[in-house]
Design an enzyme around this catalytic site. Sequence first.
Site, PDB file in Angstrom:
ATOM      1  N   GLY A 277       3.844   4.745   0.187  1.00  0.00           N
ATOM      2  CA  GLY A 277       5.282   4.962   0.276  1.00  0.00           C
ATOM      3  C   GLY A 277       5.774   5.179   1.684  1.00  0.00           C
ATOM      4  O   GLY A 277       5.093   4.914   2.671  1.00  0.00           O
TER       5      GLY A 277
ATOM      6  N   LEU B  55       8.201   3.409   2.989  1.00  0.00           N
ATOM      7  CA  LEU B  55       8.023   2.008   3.375  1.00  0.00           C
ATOM      8  C   LEU B  55       8.727   1.675   4.696  1.00  0.00           C
ATOM      9  O   LEU B  55       9.832   2.149   4.960  1.00  0.00           O
ATOM     10  CB  LEU B  55       8.569   1.098   2.270  1.00  0.00           C
ATOM     11  CG  LEU B  55       7.943   1.281   0.880  1.00  0.00           C
ATOM     12  CD1 LEU B  55       8.534   0.268  -0.100  1.00  0.00           C
ATOM     13  CD2 LEU B  55       6.426   1.160   0.927  1.00  0.00           C
TER      14      LEU B  55
ATOM     15  N   HIS C  84       5.152  -2.753   5.627  1.00  0.00           N
ATOM     16  CA  HIS C  84       5.002  -2.932   4.171  1.00  0.00           C
ATOM     17  C   HIS C  84       5.858  -4.105   3.696  1.00  0.00           C
ATOM     18  O   HIS C  84       5.432  -4.905   2.865  1.00  0.00           O
ATOM     19  CB  HIS C  84       5.481  -1.682   3.422  1.00  0.00           C
ATOM     20  CG  HIS C  84       4.693  -0.446   3.697  1.00  0.00           C
ATOM     21  ND1 HIS C  84       5.239   0.651   4.324  1.00  0.00           N
ATOM     22  CD2 HIS C  84       3.414  -0.126   3.412  1.00  0.00           C
ATOM     23  CE1 HIS C  84       4.327   1.605   4.414  1.00  0.00           C
ATOM     24  NE2 HIS C  84       3.214   1.161   3.870  1.00  0.00           N
TER      25      HIS C  84
ATOM     26  N   LYS D 192      -3.425  -3.126  10.724  1.00  0.00           N
ATOM     27  CA  LYS D 192      -3.430  -1.878  11.491  1.00  0.00           C
ATOM     28  C   LYS D 192      -4.587  -1.007  10.994  1.00  0.00           C
ATOM     29  O   LYS D 192      -5.295  -0.385  11.772  1.00  0.00           O
ATOM     30  CB  LYS D 192      -2.110  -1.116  11.346  1.00  0.00           C
ATOM     31  CG  LYS D 192      -2.150   0.196  12.144  1.00  0.00           C
ATOM     32  CD  LYS D 192      -0.804   0.861  12.199  1.00  0.00           C
ATOM     33  CE  LYS D 192      -0.448   1.521  10.896  1.00  0.00           C
ATOM     34  NZ  LYS D 192      -1.221   2.755  10.618  1.00  0.00           N
TER      35      LYS D 192
ATOM     36  N   GLN E 298     -10.170  -0.056   7.123  1.00  0.00           N
ATOM     37  CA  GLN E 298      -9.884  -0.015   5.687  1.00  0.00           C
ATOM     38  C   GLN E 298      -9.965  -1.430   5.090  1.00  0.00           C
ATOM     39  O   GLN E 298     -10.560  -1.639   4.030  1.00  0.00           O
ATOM     40  CB  GLN E 298      -8.485   0.572   5.466  1.00  0.00           C
ATOM     41  CG  GLN E 298      -7.923   0.369   4.066  1.00  0.00           C
ATOM     42  CD  GLN E 298      -6.602   1.084   3.863  1.00  0.00           C
ATOM     43  OE1 GLN E 298      -6.596   2.279   3.692  1.00  0.00           O
ATOM     44  NE2 GLN E 298      -5.496   0.370   3.865  1.00  0.00           N
TER      45      GLN E 298
ATOM     46  N   VAL F 263       2.580  -5.104  12.296  1.00  0.00           N
ATOM     47  CA  VAL F 263       4.007  -5.215  12.641  1.00  0.00           C
ATOM     48  C   VAL F 263       4.322  -4.054  13.585  1.00  0.00           C
ATOM     49  O   VAL F 263       3.944  -2.899  13.326  1.00  0.00           O
ATOM     50  CB  VAL F 263       4.887  -5.159  11.374  1.00  0.00           C
ATOM     51  CG1 VAL F 263       6.369  -5.208  11.742  1.00  0.00           C
ATOM     52  CG2 VAL F 263       4.540  -6.332  10.457  1.00  0.00           C
TER      53      VAL F 263
ATOM     54  N   SER G  14       4.041   4.874   8.509  1.00  0.00           N
ATOM     55  CA  SER G  14       4.868   5.903   7.864  1.00  0.00           C
ATOM     56  C   SER G  14       4.797   7.202   8.664  1.00  0.00           C
ATOM     57  O   SER G  14       5.761   7.955   8.733  1.00  0.00           O
ATOM     58  CB  SER G  14       4.379   6.148   6.437  1.00  0.00           C
ATOM     59  OG  SER G  14       4.356   4.929   5.737  1.00  0.00           O
ATOM     60  N   ARG G  15       3.647   7.447   9.299  1.00  0.00           N
ATOM     61  CA  ARG G  15       3.475   8.701  10.047  1.00  0.00           C
ATOM     62  C   ARG G  15       4.350   8.752  11.299  1.00  0.00           C
ATOM     63  O   ARG G  15       4.569   9.839  11.840  1.00  0.00           O
ATOM     64  CB  ARG G  15       2.009   8.899  10.432  1.00  0.00           C
ATOM     65  CG  ARG G  15       1.133   9.284   9.253  1.00  0.00           C
ATOM     66  CD  ARG G  15      -0.276   9.657   9.705  1.00  0.00           C
ATOM     67  NE  ARG G  15      -1.046  10.252   8.626  1.00  0.00           N
ATOM     68  CZ  ARG G  15      -1.885   9.583   7.831  1.00  0.00           C
ATOM     69  NH1 ARG G  15      -2.063   8.281   7.992  1.00  0.00           N
ATOM     70  NH2 ARG G  15      -2.550  10.209   6.859  1.00  0.00           N
TER      71      ARG G  15
END
Length: 285
Positions: A36, A38, A42, A158, A162, A185, A195-196
């Site tokens: 979330g 976003l 995203h 990014k 992962q 992006v 988001s952070r």
Amino acid sequence: MSSNEAISVLRSAGEARAWRATLPADAPVAFIPTMGFLHDGHLSLMAEGRRRVGPKGQVITSIFVNPTQFGPNEDFDRYPRDEAGDLAKAAAAGVDLAFCPSAPSELFPAHSRTWIEVEGLGDALCGRSRPGHFRGVCTVVAKLWGLLRPSIGLFGEKDYQQLAILRRMHADLNLCGEIIGMPIVREPDGLAMSSRNSNLDPSSREAARAIPRFLAEVRARYAAGERAAAGLLADAPARLAPGRIDYVSLVDAADLRPIDVIERPALCALAVYFGGVRLIDNALL
Ligand code: PAF
């Protein structure tokens, strides 16, 4: 299932499974798992998902701040959340459906005993400073994948480590569909979208520009012929000041093992704290 204007929202694992059962097994379904808050990164995954499955395919997202991928002293409580805003953004991006579990127990019920761990790839970089992080990521993604059975899942580069770990898990577990990696992006000043970033105060946000500057310089040194980690990463603390470095590493782009000299495709990856906010970024060389 409830409907927030243009987007349907599923709240339970049972609803997610039942929704998927209404579609043919080979239906084109693009899945963008998120936590979330976003941003355009995203949204670029969602747009690419739509492009790939076409107007008749389904583009779906999950919005779930997964507690199992946060360590005890990490920022789970401070992780930014805005479900209503996210649903509006996802709807505007053409997403058909969002799976927003009403509680963590929808994915991690108390009786749950199964964890997924990918050996090796998680030893360096974020895996070293965030023990258990990738176990939590792999387990939640595998659970979501099993419920939603997408034909494609899209992830940003990014989170390069992962992505590499999820690709390995996807292949090793013979999961359906395909994993697609998408380019980072960036904000106009080069900071990778995250988001952070919203947790950075103005002076930390300004200081965090040191990260894209550092990576641009690494690329420039590489282009000028430098191949040694010592040369590429020299003076990293000064170049990233006032950031507090968690790691700055040069690794093999395929197996993520640290390297001293680049002889094959390599990744310069870093995690640096600005004002207490941990930011990650990378550059492929
Ligand atoms: O990249 C993320 O946002 C998360 O790690 C993911 C893949 C949604 C799993 O919680």
